[in-house]
Design a protein around this motif. Sequence first.
Motif, short mmCIF file in Angstrom:
data_model
loop_
_atom_site.label_atom_id
_atom_site.label_comp_id
_atom_site.label_asym_id
_atom_site.label_seq_id
_atom_site.Cartn_x
_atom_site.Cartn_y
_atom_site.Cartn_z
N ARG A 19 32.62 29.98 -26.82
CA ARG A 19 33.85 30.48 -26.20
C ARG A 19 34.36 31.73 -26.91
N ARG A 20 34.68 32.72 -26.14
CA ARG A 20 35.31 33.94 -26.65
C ARG A 20 36.30 34.39 -25.60
N SER A 21 37.26 35.19 -25.98
CA SER A 21 38.16 35.76 -24.98
C SER A 21 37.41 36.88 -24.27
N ARG A 23 37.29 39.92 -21.50
CA ARG A 23 38.27 40.87 -20.94
C ARG A 23 37.67 41.79 -19.88
N VAL A 104 42.59 42.29 -35.27
CA VAL A 104 41.91 42.00 -34.01
C VAL A 104 42.16 43.11 -33.00
N ASN A 129 45.58 43.93 -19.06
CA ASN A 129 46.08 42.56 -19.12
C ASN A 129 46.77 42.18 -17.81
N PHE A 133 42.49 41.39 -16.19
CA PHE A 133 41.14 41.93 -16.45
C PHE A 133 40.25 41.76 -15.21
N CYS A 174 40.19 34.23 -20.54
CA CYS A 174 40.99 34.89 -21.58
C CYS A 174 42.42 34.37 -21.48
N PRO A 175 42.90 33.70 -22.53
CA PRO A 175 44.31 33.32 -22.52
C PRO A 175 45.17 34.58 -22.61
N GLN A 176 46.31 34.58 -21.95
CA GLN A 176 47.12 35.81 -21.86
C GLN A 176 48.61 35.51 -21.94
N GLU A 177 49.13 35.50 -23.16
CA GLU A 177 50.57 35.27 -23.28
C GLU A 177 51.37 36.53 -22.93
N CYS A 178 50.68 37.65 -22.74
CA CYS A 178 51.36 38.89 -22.36
C CYS A 178 52.20 38.71 -21.08
N PHE A 199 54.48 29.66 -20.46
CA PHE A 199 53.82 29.81 -21.76
C PHE A 199 52.80 30.94 -21.71
N THR A 200 51.79 30.81 -20.85
CA THR A 200 50.69 31.77 -20.90
C THR A 200 49.94 31.82 -19.57
N VAL A 218 35.27 37.76 -32.61
CA VAL A 218 36.39 37.95 -33.54
C VAL A 218 36.20 37.02 -34.74
N ARG A 220 36.87 34.76 -38.18
CA ARG A 220 37.89 33.82 -38.63
C ARG A 220 37.92 33.83 -40.15
C1 LIG Z 1 47.91 31.39 -26.29
C2 LIG Z 1 47.09 32.64 -26.40
C3 LIG Z 1 47.54 33.82 -25.83
C4 LIG Z 1 46.77 35.00 -25.87
N1 LIG Z 1 47.22 36.13 -25.23
C5 LIG Z 1 46.42 37.21 -25.14
C6 LIG Z 1 46.83 38.32 -24.36
O1 LIG Z 1 47.93 38.38 -23.80
N2 LIG Z 1 45.96 39.34 -24.20
C7 LIG Z 1 44.73 39.34 -24.80
O2 LIG Z 1 43.96 40.30 -24.61
N3 LIG Z 1 44.32 38.30 -25.59
C8 LIG Z 1 45.14 37.23 -25.75
N4 LIG Z 1 44.73 36.14 -26.49
C9 LIG Z 1 43.39 36.13 -27.11
C10 LIG Z 1 43.41 36.26 -28.63
O3 LIG Z 1 43.59 37.61 -28.99
C11 LIG Z 1 42.08 35.69 -29.14
O4 LIG Z 1 42.02 34.31 -28.85
C12 LIG Z 1 41.87 35.87 -30.64
O5 LIG Z 1 41.89 37.23 -31.00
C13 LIG Z 1 40.53 35.25 -31.06
O6 LIG Z 1 39.46 35.81 -30.31
P1 LIG Z 1 38.51 34.91 -29.41
O7 LIG Z 1 39.37 34.15 -28.43
O8 LIG Z 1 37.59 35.87 -28.72
O9 LIG Z 1 37.78 33.97 -30.33
C14 LIG Z 1 45.51 34.98 -26.52
C15 LIG Z 1 45.08 33.79 -27.13
C16 LIG Z 1 45.84 32.65 -27.07
C17 LIG Z 1 45.32 31.37 -27.70
#
Ligand SMILES: Cc1cc2nc3c(=O)[nH]c(=O)nc-3n(C[C@H](O)[C@H](O)[C@H](O)COP(=O)(O)O)c2cc1C
Length: 232
Positions: A19-21, A23, A104, A129, A133, A174-178, A199-200, A218, A220
């Motif tokens: 799993r990775r975010s 985009r 990051v 965002n 994406f 990709c989680p996005q709290e933005c 929340f997100t 990314v 850790r």
């Molecule tokens: C709750 C939550 C909200 C996040 N919001 C954003 C976001 O708004 N935009 C974005 O590009 N990444 C967002 N991320 C991704 C994080 O930047 C990412 O999980 C972190 O840098 C680790 O990278 P990885 O998920 O690729 O392992 C979010 C992650 C989490 C858990």
Amino acid sequence: MPANDSLPALSVADALRRRRSIRAFTGQPVDPAVLKQVFADAQRAPSGGNLQPWQVTVLTGEPWQRVKDAVAARIAMGRDGQQPEYDIYPRGLTDPWESRRFGVGEALYASLGIPREDKRGRLARFMDNYRGFDAPVMLFLHCSRIMGPPQWSDMGMWLQSVMLLLVEQGLASCPQECWAMYGQTVREALGLAEDQILFTGLAIGYADEGQAVNQGTVPRVGLDEVIDWQGF
Ligand SMILES: Cc1cc2nc3c(=O)[nH]c(=O)nc-3n(C[C@H](O)[C@H](O)[C@H](O)COP(=O)(O)O)c2cc1C
């Protein structure tokens, strides 16, 4: 078993490592039957007192476009009068957390070849965002405003469960709290009840693996920074 039985079942550790975010997504639509299975399995996520506080809105097609349009229109009006749903990061974030957050962002823009001085270029990529994406599916995770930190942590467990189950299905996210920056606009576009707090978002689709933004992992911090072993 994955709902798509042409895929091999993954171990939990494999899913976690993969799993990775993501985009950048291909335009390939997502089978709703696969999503339904993912959400059915994610219902097994634990929660304090079994409250299951997560409430979820999943969108594709026209309803998803409507949210994007509403947020784009709100952004065009400027930030005045728009309060974020919550402090996305603590105010005055210090190290070690601030360096991780800064790191990051730098790594992401470096992978895209956008230098620090190019503020416009960076902003333009950040604004990706608010198109999710280009993911074909967007999920918004919200809950009742009466919920506190323990229930927000329950939402996180549900979210991670969903993300891992998506990996098992060959899907990316990709989680996005933005989106919480424009929470009121999103809530109105979704028609959420007044008591709800956003929340997100979670962008869902098939990864466009050829895109630079999707390369790289990314890092850790090491276990020595987070775990204090006692009595071992
Ligand atoms: C709750 C939550 C909200 C996040 N919001 C954003 C976001 O708004 N935009 C974005 O590009 N990444 C967002 N991320 C991704 C994080 O930047 C990412 O999980 C972190 O840098 C680790 O990278 P990885 O998920 O690729 O392992 C979010 C992650 C989490 C858990």
